[in-house]
Design a protein around this motif. Structure first.
Motif, PDB file in Angstrom:
ATOM      1  N   LEU A  18       0.825  -1.211   0.000  1.00 36.78           N
ATOM      2  CA  LEU A  18       0.000   0.000   0.000  1.00 36.78           C
ATOM      3  C   LEU A  18       0.859   1.262   0.000  1.00 36.78           C
ATOM      4  O   LEU A  18       0.506   2.256  -0.633  1.00 36.78           O
ATOM      5  CB  LEU A  18      -0.930  -0.020   1.220  1.00 36.78           C
ATOM      6  N   ALA A  19       1.978   1.227   0.725  1.00 35.41           N
ATOM      7  CA  ALA A  19       2.883   2.378   0.719  1.00 35.41           C
ATOM      8  C   ALA A  19       3.437   2.621  -0.677  1.00 35.41           C
ATOM      9  O   ALA A  19       3.551   3.767  -1.131  1.00 35.41           O
ATOM     10  CB  ALA A  19       4.020   2.151   1.709  1.00 35.41           C
ATOM     11  N   ARG A 433       7.647   8.553   6.517  1.00 36.99           N
ATOM     12  CA  ARG A 433       7.402   7.175   6.955  1.00 36.99           C
ATOM     13  C   ARG A 433       6.901   6.316   5.812  1.00 36.99           C
ATOM     14  O   ARG A 433       7.243   5.129   5.696  1.00 36.99           O
ATOM     15  CB  ARG A 433       6.382   7.152   8.100  1.00 36.99           C
ATOM     16  N   ILE A 434       6.073   6.887   4.942  1.00 39.66           N
ATOM     17  CA  ILE A 434       5.555   6.137   3.793  1.00 39.66           C
ATOM     18  C   ILE A 434       6.703   5.692   2.889  1.00 39.66           C
ATOM     19  O   ILE A 434       6.758   4.537   2.432  1.00 39.66           O
ATOM     20  CB  ILE A 434       4.540   6.994   3.004  1.00 39.66           C
ATOM     21  N   ILE A 435       7.635   6.601   2.608  1.00 37.82           N
ATOM     22  CA  ILE A 435       8.771   6.262   1.743  1.00 37.82           C
ATOM     23  C   ILE A 435       9.654   5.204   2.402  1.00 37.82           C
ATOM     24  O   ILE A 435      10.107   4.253   1.755  1.00 37.82           O
ATOM     25  CB  ILE A 435       9.565   7.537   1.403  1.00 37.82           C
ATOM     26  N   ASP A 436       9.888   5.367   3.707  1.00 35.86           N
ATOM     27  CA  ASP A 436      10.677   4.353   4.419  1.00 35.86           C
ATOM     28  C   ASP A 436       9.994   2.992   4.358  1.00 35.86           C
ATOM     29  O   ASP A 436      10.638   1.960   4.130  1.00 35.86           O
ATOM     30  CB  ASP A 436      10.872   4.764   5.883  1.00 35.86           C
ATOM     31  N   LEU A 437       8.691   2.988   4.572  1.00 29.42           N
ATOM     32  CA  LEU A 437       7.946   1.739   4.567  1.00 29.42           C
ATOM     33  C   LEU A 437       7.944   1.099   3.184  1.00 29.42           C
ATOM     34  O   LEU A 437       7.989  -0.128   3.054  1.00 29.42           O
ATOM     35  CB  LEU A 437       6.508   2.008   5.034  1.00 29.42           C
ATOM     36  N   ALA A 438       7.899   1.929   2.134  1.00 31.33           N
ATOM     37  CA  ALA A 438       7.807   1.412   0.769  1.00 31.33           C
ATOM     38  C   ALA A 438       9.113   0.812   0.270  1.00 31.33           C
ATOM     39  O   ALA A 438       9.106  -0.187  -0.455  1.00 31.33           O
ATOM     40  CB  ALA A 438       7.347   2.526  -0.173  1.00 31.33           C
ATOM     41  N   PHE A 439      10.250   1.391   0.676  1.00 31.57           N
ATOM     42  CA  PHE A 439      11.499   1.023   0.011  1.00 31.57           C
ATOM     43  C   PHE A 439      12.586   0.495   0.930  1.00 31.57           C
ATOM     44  O   PHE A 439      13.537  -0.115   0.452  1.00 31.57           O
ATOM     45  CB  PHE A 439      12.041   2.230  -0.769  1.00 31.57           C
ATOM     46  N   ARG A 440      12.501   0.710   2.240  1.00 31.12           N
ATOM     47  CA  ARG A 440      13.554   0.210   3.109  1.00 31.12           C
ATOM     48  C   ARG A 440      13.322  -1.251   3.455  1.00 31.12           C
ATOM     49  O   ARG A 440      12.205  -1.679   3.687  1.00 31.12           O
ATOM     50  CB  ARG A 440      13.638   1.033   4.405  1.00 31.12           C
TER      51      ARG A 440
END
Length: 452
Positions: A18-19, A433-440
């Motif tokens: 979803l992120a 947080r969304i970017i961290d959740l999507a790609f980290r």
């Protein structure tokens, strides 16, 4: 390194997907703008932003002035969004604007769902409750336009074994004294069918004696009942807690020794509710007073010490028993995600001209005119010896300084096991947080958490 509590691998995987969809939707918005850049992209964004600014200026003139300026403000507030829509339709920009709105709407929906799945809300702790032997309920027949009578609350409560104290609207009573007397006579539960102001007064007595407290949503707005997840459309369902209930512990606000369950307001709103005519004509009273309270002779400025931070020259200050998710949640149907986090919510407002009103409309909580904080102690001061205060909507005057604190877990609330109003609150969108959740990449730790 951040930590995120998870309910399992599936939940974390769904949150990541979803992120990524949220980020993709944002990229889609940018692509639409780039593709339309030579024809309509900048016009859509510029016209929308200009319309928002002009509308905010119009609202400010309407609220803060009288006469022709107020009339002009009303026209601006109505005409500006209409003009933007006409421009989109006339120049064929409506499709670009529609695609942009859809992309942004999908981005926000996916982002909020991803955040909710990545950090599931800590469930409210409940415990089984035994049936009270001598419950006493105080009911206000006038509250909520007569909900006590319309829903047969007196008869229903007595059928379930409760003693009902029915207030006489023609003879104002000291409900706190009535509650104390009920405790002295052996009551093992106190409850209220009435407004939030009455709820707070009796809740304080229940907390003082460590007795369970029953909330019956028979008031007008029932904010406290709403945040407890109670049925506001049928207050008789709240009485089910007497036979099939469970107990939750919630915080209780304190202002100068007086309890509050929802909010305490200082400044403009507190000044308005002091007027006797406010009860019968809320909108008309507010509009007639606002010009003086914001810019005229009635201007009042507040200073506040919020834990270690100083807020100066605020026009309005609101302190809540636990914070709302965002300032937008205060506009009417807003909820507090929790009532047991042990923190006060603090909202300060300082808007002195049309430019600051426009800044607030465009930047929201990032505006310099709006301060959003949490705290454990708030001390409010002003030049006057006493100031108007609205405590759960009740108009009072208190000597300065006025101190607000919180009593964590002080109130035992008996609620029905079936609460149709319980909802999962929407988390505020944090794009970092969304970017961290999507790609980290995340790694599971031994204690069942994920590490980013």
């Amino acid at each position: 390194m951040g930590r995120t509590r998870t309910t399992g691998p599936g939940s974390n995987g769904a949150a990541r997907l979803l992120a990524r969809l949220a980020v993709l939707a944002v990229v889609g918005s940018v692509v639409v703008l780039v593709l339309a850049l030579g024809e309509s992209g900048l016009v859509v964004v510029g016209a929308g932003l200009l319309g928002l600014i002009v509308c905010a200026v119009g609202v400010w003139w309407f609220v803060a002035h009288r006469g022709l300026v107020r009339l002009g403000g009303a026209l601006l507030a109505v005409v500006s969004p209409v003009a933007v829509l006409v421009l989109f339709a006339h120049d064929g920009l409506w499709l670009t604007a529609l695609v942009l709105c859809l992309c942004w709407g999908v981005a926000l929906a996916c982002a909020r769902t991803a955040l909710r799945k990545s950090r599931p809300e800590r469930p409210t702790r409940t415990r089984a409750a035994s049936r009270p032997n001598r419950p006493v309920l105080i009911m206000n027949p006038k509250s909520g336009d007569g909900k006590v009578g319309r829903f047969g609350l007196v008869e229903r409560a007595e059928e379930l074994g409760a003693r009902v104290i029915l207030l006489d609207p023609s003879a104002p009573a000291d409900v706190a004294a009535l509650a104390r007397q009920a405790v002295a006579e052996g009551a093992d539960l106190l409850g209220v069918a009435g407004g939030d102001g009455t709820q707070a007064l009796v809740a304080a007595i229940a907390a003082e004696h460590d007795l369970p407290f029953l909330v019956v949503s028979a008031g007008t707005r029932n904010h406290f009942a709403m945040d407890l997840g109670l049925d506001r459309s049928d207050p008789s369902r709240c009485l089910d807690a007497l036979t099939a209930g469970e107990e939750v512990r919630v915080d209780l606000g304190d202002i100068a020794g007086r309890a509050f369950v929802n909010t305490v307001s200082f400044g403009v709103y507190a000044d308005v509710v002091q007027r006797p005519e406010y009860r019968d004509d809320k909108a008309g009273t507010a509009l007639s007073l606002m010009p003086d309270l914001l810019l005229g002779e009635g201007v009042r400025r507040l200073d506040a010490r919020v834990d270690g931070t100083t807020l100066s020259s605020q026009q309005a200050l609101l302190v809540s028993n636990n914070p709302y998710t965002s300032p937008d949640e205060l506009s009417g149907g807003g909820r507090r995600p929790r009532l047991d986090d042990g923190e006060l919510g603090v909202l300060g407002i300082r808007v002195e001209d049309a430019a600051q009103a426009a800044d607030l409309a465009v930047r929201g909580s990032k505006s310099t005119g709006l301060t959003v904080m949490t705290a454990h102690r708030v001390e409010v001061t002003t030049d006057a010896d006493e100031i108007p205060v609205a405590v759960d909507g009740e108009a009072l005057r208190m000597p300065t300084p006025v101190v607000c604190t919180l009593r964590p877990g002080a109130l035992r609330v008996l609620v029905p096991r079936d609460r149709p109003g319980v909802v999962v609150p929407e988390p505020p969108v944090n794009w970092r947080r969304i970017i961290d959740l999507a790609f980290r990449r995340t790694e599971r730790t031994a204690d069942g958490q994920t590490r980013a």
